[in-house]
Design a protein around this motif. Structure first.
Motif, PDB file in Angstrom:
ATOM      1  N   LEU A  97       0.846  -1.198   0.000  1.00 41.15           N
ATOM      2  CA  LEU A  97       0.000   0.000   0.000  1.00 41.15           C
ATOM      3  C   LEU A  97       0.880   1.246   0.000  1.00 41.15           C
ATOM      4  O   LEU A  97       0.651   2.185  -0.770  1.00 41.15           O
ATOM      5  N   ILE A  98       1.889   1.271   0.846  1.00 40.61           N
ATOM      6  CA  ILE A  98       2.826   2.404   0.892  1.00 40.61           C
ATOM      7  C   ILE A  98       3.514   2.563  -0.469  1.00 40.61           C
ATOM      8  O   ILE A  98       3.641   3.675  -0.989  1.00 40.61           O
ATOM      9  N   HIS A  99       3.897   1.468  -1.060  1.00 43.97           N
ATOM     10  CA  HIS A  99       4.530   1.486  -2.382  1.00 43.97           C
ATOM     11  C   HIS A  99       3.598   2.146  -3.408  1.00 43.97           C
ATOM     12  O   HIS A  99       4.011   3.034  -4.165  1.00 43.97           O
ATOM     13  N   GLY A 100       2.343   1.725  -3.419  1.00 37.58           N
ATOM     14  CA  GLY A 100       1.373   2.297  -4.357  1.00 37.58           C
ATOM     15  C   GLY A 100       1.126   3.780  -4.107  1.00 37.58           C
ATOM     16  O   GLY A 100       1.035   4.577  -5.044  1.00 37.58           O
ATOM     17  N   LEU A 101       1.017   4.148  -2.835  1.00 35.63           N
ATOM     18  CA  LEU A 101       0.799   5.566  -2.505  1.00 35.63           C
ATOM     19  C   LEU A 101       1.998   6.414  -2.940  1.00 35.63           C
ATOM     20  O   LEU A 101       1.821   7.546  -3.415  1.00 35.63           O
ATOM     21  N   GLU A 122      10.039   4.218   1.483  1.00 35.46           N
ATOM     22  CA  GLU A 122       9.171   3.153   2.000  1.00 35.46           C
ATOM     23  C   GLU A 122       9.606   2.766   3.415  1.00 35.46           C
ATOM     24  O   GLU A 122       8.769   2.657   4.315  1.00 35.46           O
ATOM     25  N   ASN A 123      10.904   2.570   3.589  1.00 33.94           N
ATOM     26  CA  ASN A 123      11.423   2.186   4.900  1.00 33.94           C
ATOM     27  C   ASN A 123      11.235   3.285   5.934  1.00 33.94           C
ATOM     28  O   ASN A 123      10.917   3.008   7.094  1.00 33.94           O
ATOM     29  N   ALA A 124      11.404   4.540   5.535  1.00 31.58           N
ATOM     30  CA  ALA A 124      11.197   5.663   6.457  1.00 31.58           C
ATOM     31  C   ALA A 124       9.748   5.726   6.916  1.00 31.58           C
ATOM     32  O   ALA A 124       9.464   5.922   8.100  1.00 31.58           O
ATOM     33  N   VAL A 125       8.818   5.529   5.993  1.00 30.60           N
ATOM     34  CA  VAL A 125       7.393   5.548   6.344  1.00 30.60           C
ATOM     35  C   VAL A 125       7.077   4.393   7.287  1.00 30.60           C
ATOM     36  O   VAL A 125       6.393   4.579   8.299  1.00 30.60           O
TER      37      VAL A 125
END
Length: 133
Positions: A97-101, A122-125
């Motif tokens: 989901l984070i990747h898509g956003l 991605e890792n920071a989020v």
């Protein structure tokens, strides 16, 4: 924000994904709308063919709102997630989901340097979400 399962068997993902999406938008200080749909492999295959010209299912599709490219003054776009596809992957539905956003925010992974920037974000989020939630 709209989060909806298009397959009743996938309803259990709606609440946890809402939390992840809300955290992501907070992290990025975004107030744009986003629609997130949870689909099965058959539905994803049709969507992937329609939007990417690829006749097979995938894990995530991120579709920018054509009226508001880059998400300004309206909607970031739509995210389609396929939890079934993820069973054979080393990552989970929150990561994808984070990747898509991030795709909706303009991140790509076509070049190695772009991929590295995207993975770093991605890792920071994910780390931020772990601390906050």
């Amino acid at each position: 924000m709209l989060i909806r399962s298009l397959d009743r068997r996938l309803l259990r993902y709606e609440r946890p994904l809402r939390k992840t999406a809300e955290g992501f938008l907070k992290f990025h200080k975004e107030d744009e709308e986003v629609e997130i749909y949870i689909v099965n492999s058959s539905q994803m295959r049709k969507l992937n063919l329609k939007y990417q010209g690829v006749d097979k299912p995938t894990d995530v599709l991120a579709i920018e709102d054509p009226k508001f490219p880059g998400g300004k003054s309206g909607s970031l776009g739509e995210i389609y997630l396929n939890p079934s596809y993820l069973k054979s992957q080393p990552y989970d539905i929150h990561y994808i989901l984070i990747h898509g956003l991030l795709h909706l925010l303009g991140f790509t992974h076509q070049k190695k340097s772009d991929n590295m920037k995207m993975e770093k974000r991605e890792n920071a989020v994910l780390k931020w979400l772990e601390r906050k939630y």
